[in-house]
Design a protein around this motif. Structure first.
Motif: not given
Length: 106
Positions: A7-26
């Motif tokens: 449930a926490l992962m769903q909230v963070q990934q779907v409902y949290c617009p500020l969470l970064s996804t994709g490749k990590w930057t330097a």
């Protein structure tokens, strides 16, 4: 039924617009290394043998403005630690010796 962590992962990934996804930057990698040093370096693993990935992710957000969750931080760390490339003869020999213990040849 879902586990609380799901449930926490769903909230963070779907409902949290500020969470970064994709490749990590330097910059994110550097910040993660600093957060790990501060809150759980390899030589300072807390009692119980686990790093506090929640604390490390919070540190990234508060001190470095990096929006990654604890699972992303842990997976990135594991990716750094994994050895890549061809297996050496010594590694193959050690693996086969351990395999012979748990699974004798047919």
């Amino acid at each position: 039924r879902r586990a609380p962590v799901d449930a926490l992962m769903q909230v963070q990934q779907v409902y949290c617009p500020l969470l970064s996804t994709g490749k990590w930057t330097a910059a994110e990698d550097s910040a993660l290394r600093l957060a790990i040093q501060k809150h759980g370096a390899e030589t300072q693993i807390p009692e119980g043998g686990k790093r506090d990935w929640v604390l490390i992710a919070q540190c990234l957000q508060s001190e470095f403005e990096v929006r990654r969750n604890e699972q992303q931080c842990m997976q990135r760390f594991i990716a750094w630690e994994r050895k890549k490339g061809r297996w050496s003869k010594e590694e193959d020999t050690a693996l086969l010796a351990k395999l012979a213990i748990v699974h004798p040849p047919c």
